[in-house]
Design an enzyme around this catalytic site. Structure first.
Site, PDB file in Angstrom:
ATOM      1  N   GLU A   1       4.595-130.827  58.078  1.00 16.70           N
ATOM      2  CA  GLU A   1       4.850-132.260  57.845  1.00 16.70           C
ATOM      3  C   GLU A   1       5.837-132.840  58.869  1.00 16.70           C
ATOM      4  O   GLU A   1       6.408-133.908  58.643  1.00 16.70           O
ATOM      5  CB  GLU A   1       5.367-132.498  56.423  1.00 16.70           C
TER       6      GLU A   1
ATOM      7  N   HIS B   1       7.902-132.009  45.505  1.00  5.39           N
ATOM      8  CA  HIS B   1       6.834-132.186  44.513  1.00  5.39           C
ATOM      9  C   HIS B   1       7.442-132.218  43.108  1.00  5.39           C
ATOM     10  O   HIS B   1       7.098-131.380  42.271  1.00  5.39           O
ATOM     11  CB  HIS B   1       5.828-131.027  44.587  1.00  5.39           C
TER      12      HIS B   1
ATOM     13  N   HIS C   1       0.636-136.163  45.188  1.00  2.00           N
ATOM     14  CA  HIS C   1       1.137-135.068  46.025  1.00  2.00           C
ATOM     15  C   HIS C   1       2.643-134.872  45.818  1.00  2.00           C
ATOM     16  O   HIS C   1       3.094-133.781  45.513  1.00  2.00           O
ATOM     17  CB  HIS C   1       0.805-135.346  47.498  1.00  2.00           C
TER      18      HIS C   1
ATOM     19  N   HIS D   1      11.134-134.041  51.517  1.00  3.46           N
ATOM     20  CA  HIS D   1       9.853-134.140  50.810  1.00  3.46           C
ATOM     21  C   HIS D   1       9.831-133.097  49.707  1.00  3.46           C
ATOM     22  O   HIS D   1      10.286-131.972  49.906  1.00  3.46           O
ATOM     23  CB  HIS D   1       8.706-133.912  51.794  1.00  3.46           C
TER      24      HIS D   1
ATOM     25  N   GLU E   1      20.498-146.849  35.401  1.00  3.76           N
ATOM     26  CA  GLU E   1      21.018-146.713  36.768  1.00  3.76           C
ATOM     27  C   GLU E   1      19.968-146.983  37.853  1.00  3.76           C
ATOM     28  O   GLU E   1      20.313-147.190  39.015  1.00  3.76           O
ATOM     29  CB  GLU E   1      21.567-145.299  36.960  1.00  3.76           C
TER      30      GLU E   1
HETATM   31  O1  2HA Z   1       5.012-127.875  53.319  1.00  4.43           O
HETATM   32  O2  2HA Z   1       4.810-129.735  50.793  1.00  4.43           O
HETATM   33  O3  2HA Z   1       3.168-131.349  52.060  1.00  4.43           O
HETATM   34  C1  2HA Z   1       4.340-127.878  52.118  1.00  4.43           C
HETATM   35  C2  2HA Z   1       4.137-129.257  51.667  1.00  4.43           C
HETATM   36  C3  2HA Z   1       3.086-130.008  52.351  1.00  4.43           C
HETATM   37 ZN    ZN Z   2       4.014-131.514  49.932  1.00  7.61          ZN
END
Ligand code: 2HA
Ligand code: ZN
Length: 271
Positions: A116, A141, A210, A139, A169
């Protein structure tokens, strides 16, 4: 030369990835972080004239030439960063051509930066234009944020409004709201460009079904943004199937934003 394993930026990457793993947000190789470093600080730990190897990035990052980042590695697990930072992390400098990364430390097993990287570096470029102090792109999840993506409309105004309603908040922490991208193929320059475009306006961008991107001046600020969205999404997921009896009203959110003096997206409220 000081010991790189004791460098605050390496310790911060270790602590943050371990924390995110334990929160259950970054299973397997999920998630990635990039952190723009201060050249003088890095020079206390590394000889900046020694390039281990060069790695093409596949996109143009001219605005970042000479800039140094510590970045999580591709295929690497957040779970493992703390016990072996030199394999799971790398320190790269963007070379004069704008399209090559010079490896200064890390990726010890011959690895490279996260797939990424386009979304990360393009987001850094976009955020630095709006806020010259921006340093971190993250980033992840997060479980409830992701769950919410399946049952809530993927619309910027509607998602931001729902999140703002879930915790008092929220409007204070992310008054600029949350940008939303539809499901897109990850690891590509196109998702990088789309993310960066959103980052001109938002510090938080949901990648539909995602995960989420956050950007900020410090690791704490960036983590705190994602953590607050995730908490709000958790409240949403705990209550979405129940009759709603109470809510934080839009006028109350305005009062909060005014009390804390934050510039908020008025157009995301229904006044
Ligand atoms: O690197 O989260 O979006 C693993 C991820 C890809
Ligand atoms: Zn990811």
């Amino acid at each position: 030369m000081k010991n790189i394993f004791e460098a605050p930026f390496v310790r911060e990457m270790c602590a943050t990835t371990a924390n995110m793993y334990r929160l259950g947000w970054d299973e397997r190789n999920g998630g990635n972080i990039s952190y723009l470093l201060d050249e003088k600080e890095v020079a206390e730990y590394l000889d900046l004239s020694k390039v281990i190897r060069e790695i093409p990035t596949g996109f143009d990052a001219k605005a970042l030439i000479g800039k140094i980042f510590i970045v999580t590695g591709t295929g690497k697990y957040f779970k493992n960063v703390e016990k072996d930072p030199e394999t799971n992390l790398g320190i790269i400098r963007i070379k004069g051509d704008g399209t090559t990364a010079e490896l200064l430390w890390g990726y010890k097993d011959g690895g490279k930066f996260t797939s990424e990287l386009p979304a990360h570096l393009m987001s850094h470029m976009a955020r630095l234009k709006v806020d010259p102090e921006n340093r971190v792109v993250m980033h992840s999840h997060p479980t409830n944020t992701l769950a919410m993506n399946y049952v809530h409309e993927l619309d910027e105004k509607k998602i931001t409004h729902t999140l703002w309603e879930m915790c008092t908040e929220c409007i204070v922490v992310f008054p600029d709201g949350v940008g939303v991208l539809p499901w897109m193929l990850c690891g590509t320059n196109s998702i990088g460009e789309a993310t960066a475009k959103k980052m001109e306006e938002f510090r938080l961008v949901i990648w539909g079904m995602h995960g989420i991107y956050g950007a900020g001046k410090t690791m704490d600020e960036t983590f705190g943004l994602i953590e607050t969205v995730e908490k709000a999404a958790q409240i949403y997921m705990l209550t979405a199937h129940l009759p709603r009896i109470n809510t934080i009203k839009d006028e109350e959110m305005v009062a909060l934003a005014e009390l804390f003096g934050v510039k908020y997206r008025k157009d995301f409220l229904n006044l």
